[in-house]
Design a protein around this motif. Structure first.
Motif, PDB file in Angstrom:
ATOM      1  N   VAL A 222       0.833  -1.202   0.000  1.00 36.34           N
ATOM      2  CA  VAL A 222       0.000   0.000   0.000  1.00 36.34           C
ATOM      3  C   VAL A 222       0.869   1.254   0.000  1.00 36.34           C
ATOM      4  O   VAL A 222       0.600   2.212  -0.752  1.00 36.34           O
ATOM      5  CB  VAL A 222      -0.950  -0.004   1.214  1.00 36.34           C
ATOM      6  N   CYS A 223       1.918   1.261   0.804  1.00 35.99           N
ATOM      7  CA  CYS A 223       2.811   2.434   0.843  1.00 35.99           C
ATOM      8  C   CYS A 223       3.522   2.635  -0.497  1.00 35.99           C
ATOM      9  O   CYS A 223       3.635   3.767  -0.996  1.00 35.99           O
ATOM     10  CB  CYS A 223       3.833   2.282   1.961  1.00 35.99           C
ATOM     11  N   GLY A 224       4.002   1.540  -1.096  1.00 33.40           N
ATOM     12  CA  GLY A 224       4.659   1.646  -2.391  1.00 33.40           C
ATOM     13  C   GLY A 224       3.704   2.105  -3.477  1.00 33.40           C
ATOM     14  O   GLY A 224       4.048   2.966  -4.310  1.00 33.40           O
ATOM     15  N   ALA A 225       2.487   1.551  -3.489  1.00 37.28           N
ATOM     16  CA  ALA A 225       1.494   1.956  -4.485  1.00 37.28           C
ATOM     17  C   ALA A 225       1.077   3.410  -4.299  1.00 37.28           C
ATOM     18  O   ALA A 225       0.766   4.106  -5.276  1.00 37.28           O
ATOM     19  CB  ALA A 225       0.272   1.044  -4.398  1.00 37.28           C
ATOM     20  N   THR A 226       1.067   3.875  -3.069  1.00 35.49           N
ATOM     21  CA  THR A 226       0.731   5.277  -2.802  1.00 35.49           C
ATOM     22  C   THR A 226       1.768   6.211  -3.430  1.00 35.49           C
ATOM     23  O   THR A 226       1.418   7.224  -4.061  1.00 35.49           O
ATOM     24  CB  THR A 226       0.656   5.521  -1.280  1.00 35.49           C
ATOM     25  N   LEU A 227       3.038   5.870  -3.266  1.00 32.21           N
ATOM     26  CA  LEU A 227       4.094   6.682  -3.881  1.00 32.21           C
ATOM     27  C   LEU A 227       4.014   6.642  -5.398  1.00 32.21           C
ATOM     28  O   LEU A 227       4.223   7.661  -6.070  1.00 32.21           O
ATOM     29  CB  LEU A 227       5.461   6.193  -3.401  1.00 32.21           C
ATOM     30  N   MET A 228       3.696   5.481  -5.956  1.00 29.32           N
ATOM     31  CA  MET A 228       3.547   5.393  -7.409  1.00 29.32           C
ATOM     32  C   MET A 228       2.300   6.126  -7.884  1.00 29.32           C
ATOM     33  O   MET A 228       2.251   6.632  -8.997  1.00 29.32           O
ATOM     34  CB  MET A 228       3.515   3.937  -7.850  1.00 29.32           C
ATOM     35  N   GLY A 229       1.275   6.181  -7.031  1.00 30.03           N
ATOM     36  CA  GLY A 229       0.104   6.982  -7.370  1.00 30.03           C
ATOM     37  C   GLY A 229       0.456   8.451  -7.489  1.00 30.03           C
ATOM     38  O   GLY A 229       0.023   9.138  -8.426  1.00 30.03           O
ATOM     39  N   LEU A 230       1.260   8.940  -6.545  1.00 29.33           N
ATOM     40  CA  LEU A 230       1.719  10.327  -6.622  1.00 29.33           C
ATOM     41  C   LEU A 230       2.504  10.553  -7.901  1.00 29.33           C
ATOM     42  O   LEU A 230       2.318  11.551  -8.601  1.00 29.33           O
ATOM     43  CB  LEU A 230       2.574  10.656  -5.396  1.00 29.33           C
TER      44      LEU A 230
ATOM     45  N   ALA B 146       9.302   3.859  -3.947  1.00 27.26           N
ATOM     46  CA  ALA B 146       8.319   2.788  -4.157  1.00 27.26           C
ATOM     47  C   ALA B 146       9.009   1.468  -4.477  1.00 27.26           C
ATOM     48  O   ALA B 146       8.606   0.409  -3.985  1.00 27.26           O
ATOM     49  CB  ALA B 146       7.368   3.171  -5.291  1.00 27.26           C
ATOM     50  N   GLY B 147      10.064   1.516  -5.285  1.00 24.07           N
ATOM     51  CA  GLY B 147      10.799   0.307  -5.612  1.00 24.07           C
ATOM     52  C   GLY B 147      11.362  -0.375  -4.373  1.00 24.07           C
ATOM     53  O   GLY B 147      11.301  -1.611  -4.246  1.00 24.07           O
TER      54      GLY B 147
ATOM     55  N   PHE C 190      -7.610   4.036  -1.994  1.00 21.84           N
ATOM     56  CA  PHE C 190      -7.861   5.205  -1.155  1.00 21.84           C
ATOM     57  C   PHE C 190      -6.553   5.895  -0.782  1.00 21.84           C
ATOM     58  O   PHE C 190      -6.422   7.114  -0.892  1.00 21.84           O
ATOM     59  CB  PHE C 190      -8.619   4.777   0.106  1.00 21.84           C
ATOM     60  N   SER C 191      -5.589   5.101  -0.348  1.00 23.30           N
ATOM     61  CA  SER C 191      -4.290   5.664   0.051  1.00 23.30           C
ATOM     62  C   SER C 191      -3.573   6.272  -1.149  1.00 23.30           C
ATOM     63  O   SER C 191      -3.050   7.386  -1.076  1.00 23.30           O
ATOM     64  CB  SER C 191      -3.427   4.573   0.688  1.00 23.30           C
ATOM     65  N   ALA C 192      -3.566   5.528  -2.266  1.00 21.05           N
ATOM     66  CA  ALA C 192      -2.899   6.041  -3.466  1.00 21.05           C
ATOM     67  C   ALA C 192      -3.579   7.302  -3.971  1.00 21.05           C
ATOM     68  O   ALA C 192      -2.928   8.239  -4.453  1.00 21.05           O
ATOM     69  CB  ALA C 192      -2.896   4.969  -4.557  1.00 21.05           C
TER      70      ALA C 192
ATOM     71  N   LEU D 223      -5.609   9.446  -2.044  1.00 21.63           N
ATOM     72  CA  LEU D 223      -5.555  10.537  -1.074  1.00 21.63           C
ATOM     73  C   LEU D 223      -4.208  11.238  -1.110  1.00 21.63           C
ATOM     74  O   LEU D 223      -4.114  12.462  -1.135  1.00 21.63           O
ATOM     75  CB  LEU D 223      -5.828   9.992   0.331  1.00 21.63           C
ATOM     76  N   VAL D 224      -3.131  10.448  -1.139  1.00 22.65           N
ATOM     77  CA  VAL D 224      -1.790  11.025  -1.139  1.00 22.65           C
ATOM     78  C   VAL D 224      -1.314  11.277  -2.563  1.00 22.65           C
ATOM     79  O   VAL D 224      -0.798  12.351  -2.882  1.00 22.65           O
ATOM     80  CB  VAL D 224      -0.792  10.105  -0.402  1.00 22.65           C
ATOM     81  N   GLY D 225      -1.498  10.262  -3.415  1.00 26.98           N
ATOM     82  CA  GLY D 225      -0.954  10.338  -4.761  1.00 26.98           C
ATOM     83  C   GLY D 225      -1.695  11.271  -5.688  1.00 26.98           C
ATOM     84  O   GLY D 225      -1.164  12.287  -6.127  1.00 26.98           O
ATOM     85  N   GLN D 226      -2.954  10.941  -5.951  1.00 28.06           N
ATOM     86  CA  GLN D 226      -3.678  11.713  -6.962  1.00 28.06           C
ATOM     87  C   GLN D 226      -4.100  13.083  -6.463  1.00 28.06           C
ATOM     88  O   GLN D 226      -4.195  14.026  -7.239  1.00 28.06           O
ATOM     89  CB  GLN D 226      -4.900  10.927  -7.448  1.00 28.06           C
ATOM     90  N   ALA D 227      -4.366  13.207  -5.159  1.00 26.60           N
ATOM     91  CA  ALA D 227      -4.748  14.511  -4.630  1.00 26.60           C
ATOM     92  C   ALA D 227      -3.535  15.413  -4.450  1.00 26.60           C
ATOM     93  O   ALA D 227      -3.523  16.559  -4.891  1.00 26.60           O
ATOM     94  CB  ALA D 227      -5.490  14.343  -3.306  1.00 26.60           C
ATOM     95  N   LEU D 228      -2.495  14.882  -3.790  1.00 26.25           N
ATOM     96  CA  LEU D 228      -1.335  15.718  -3.485  1.00 26.25           C
ATOM     97  C   LEU D 228      -0.373  15.860  -4.655  1.00 26.25           C
ATOM     98  O   LEU D 228       0.284  16.891  -4.789  1.00 26.25           O
ATOM     99  CB  LEU D 228      -0.586  15.148  -2.278  1.00 26.25           C
ATOM    100  N   GLY D 229      -0.270  14.829  -5.503  1.00 28.04           N
ATOM    101  CA  GLY D 229       0.679  14.884  -6.612  1.00 28.04           C
ATOM    102  C   GLY D 229       0.478  16.095  -7.509  1.00 28.04           C
ATOM    103  O   GLY D 229       1.389  16.943  -7.646  1.00 28.04           O
ATOM    104  N   PRO D 230      -0.690  16.241  -8.142  1.00 27.74           N
ATOM    105  CA  PRO D 230      -0.921  17.430  -8.985  1.00 27.74           C
ATOM    106  C   PRO D 230      -0.832  18.729  -8.193  1.00 27.74           C
ATOM    107  O   PRO D 230      -0.357  19.748  -8.703  1.00 27.74           O
ATOM    108  CB  PRO D 230      -2.338  17.204  -9.525  1.00 27.74           C
ATOM    109  N   LEU D 231      -1.297  18.704  -6.939  1.00 31.88           N
ATOM    110  CA  LEU D 231      -1.282  19.920  -6.128  1.00 31.88           C
ATOM    111  C   LEU D 231       0.143  20.352  -5.804  1.00 31.88           C
ATOM    112  O   LEU D 231       0.488  21.542  -5.875  1.00 31.88           O
ATOM    113  CB  LEU D 231      -2.075  19.696  -4.831  1.00 31.88           C
TER     114      LEU D 231
END
Length: 439
Positions: free
Chosen positions: A240-248, A417-418, A373-375, A377-385
């Protein structure tokens, strides 16, 4: 309790031949098409951002909020309740209704006149798209055995590439000829039609059918019991943590790469769509499929390859993205972009397969939804922002090339993430055995 468990006699699950039967392949193919529209509809805003900014006169920070946070608020909030329902009720119907709803919101985006209306359609589009991936993953896990799920999920993961190869260039042409609003209309109408076809032609599979050779728990689990079970899985937490970083990484890049190319390399909208869409699509498709096929072969020798391959792909993607961002010669940054496109989605199929392997049958949609949700909340929401805010911060001193340094965020996330996926591989076998315990 015994009556709620499925035995090999009670199930007509996938065998060696059943894995790739026509109904299984058709269902997987249609789910992949639905997912392709899912990615198309959410990514169209990235393609339209320069035109929307020029028309509505809004800042990059506001665009980052709308493209990321507005979509993700409902997507994140509703994702887990919808997945909880999908673990209990008909998943096909949930997917079809969600598909129709988010397609309607995509259509309505073509008529917004201000930033608030745009934010509202993004909110509601996120609500509809929350019905997509988690229930789809649960269905796939019931029609393909554990030994074939990585390849099946890799095929499902080609949805991003299908969207990039087939749909993105078409939408870019539509936007260039008819304006950015027409893109959303052209994407929304087919989705509404396909949602009706989906509910009429796809069958809801039997729970636990792919685990026919052993007894498995199929009784309904409470939300608290599911959460407690998953939080005790070290592999699940690392994944989940790795996928969250890749989501960002993925979402920040998908939203801001078109703008990056227009500002730094002075490309037009139609040039961007015709360039990055096919490259991302073709090389991404090759990476996802070859990664899935390679893992499908290697795990017969050693199970650690399920996470080692995606980990290596992420670690190698980081320097490729660095070259893409900093290079000025077109042949160099295009080559680096192609390499990163090949590597960036290799993790997707193995990650989804690993998630359902460490969750019990009636936990699979919710386990996937928590990851999403984690990817999100952190990735897609914070990444573009984050990229948008850094753009505005660096713009006064660096001008248009500020975005070049803002996007270095994606290099760091890929490398981290790797490392997390490598760590997850150490715990995966033990946690998968725990999920199959018949208690």
């Amino acid at each position: 309790m015994a009556s709620e468990r499925l035995s090999a006699v009670q199930m007509d699950g996938a065998g060696e031949k059943g894995d790739w039967s026509f109904p299984a392949v058709y269902t997987l193919g249609f789910l992949t098409l639905v997912s392709a529209f899912n990615y198309l509809d959410r990514s169209l805003l990235g393609l339209a951002l320069p035109a929307i900014k020029a028309e509505m006169h809004i800042s990059d920070t506001a665009l980052g909020l709308v493209s990321g946070f507005a979509f993700l608020l409902f997507y994140s909030i509703l994702g887990m309740p919808i997945a909880w329902l999908a673990d209990r009720y008909n998943r096909r119907n949930i997917i079809a209704l969600g598909f129709a709803f988010w397609s309607c919101m995509t259509l309505l985006t073509g008529w917004v006149v201000n930033i608030w209306q745009l934010a509202l359609t993004r909110f509601l589009m996120g609500a509809g798209e929350a019905c997509g991936i988690a229930p789809s993953n649960s269905i796939i896990s019931d029609i393909f055995r554990a030994e074939r799920r990585t390849l099946a999920f890799s095929i499902f993961g080609t949805a991003v590439s299908i969207s990039s190869i087939l749909f993105f260039p078409v939408m870019g042409w539509v936007g260039h000829v008819y304006g950015w609003r027409a893109m959303f209309v052209a994407a929304g109408v087919p989705g509404i039609v396909l949602s009706l076809m989906f509910i009429l032609t796809v069958k809801e599979p039997q729970r636990g059918a792919s685990d026919a050779k052993r007894k498995v728990r199929t009784e309904k689990e409470s939300f608290a019991a599911t959460l407690a079970f998953l939080l005790h899985s070290r592999a699940y937490i690392c994944i989940v943590c790795g996928a969250t970083l890749m989501g960002l990484n993925v979402f920040a890049a998908s939203v801001w790469t078109p703008t990056f190319l227009t500002r730094v390399h002075h490309m037009t909208l139609v040039e961007v769509a015709a360039t990055i869409g096919p490259i991302r699509g073709v090389f991404g498709l090759a990476g996802v499929l070859l990664g899935g096929l390679l893992i499908d072969r290697l795990i017969r020798r050693a199970s650690h390859w399920r996470m080692t391959i995606p980990a290596l792909a992420c670690l190698l993607a980081a320097p490729a993205e660095l070259v893409f961002i900093l290079a000025d010669d077109s042949w160099l940054w295009l080559t680096a972009y192609a390499i990163s496109a090949f590597l960036l989605l290799v993790h997707q199929g193995p990650v989804f397969a690993a998630i359902v392997s460490v969750a019990r049958v009636r936990m699979r949609a919710l386990a996937t939804s928590i990851l999403l949700f984690s990817a999100a909340l952190v990735g897609q929401a914070l990444g573009p922002l984050i990229v948008g805010a850094l753009n505005d911060l660096l713009q006064p001193s660096l001008g248009d090339i500020a975005i070049r340094y803002s996007m270095l965020v994606i290099v760091v996330t890929a490398a981290l993430a790797g490392l997390l996926f490598l760590l997850a591989g150490r715990f995966l076998d033990a946690d998968a055995r725990r999920a199959l315990e018949d208690e």
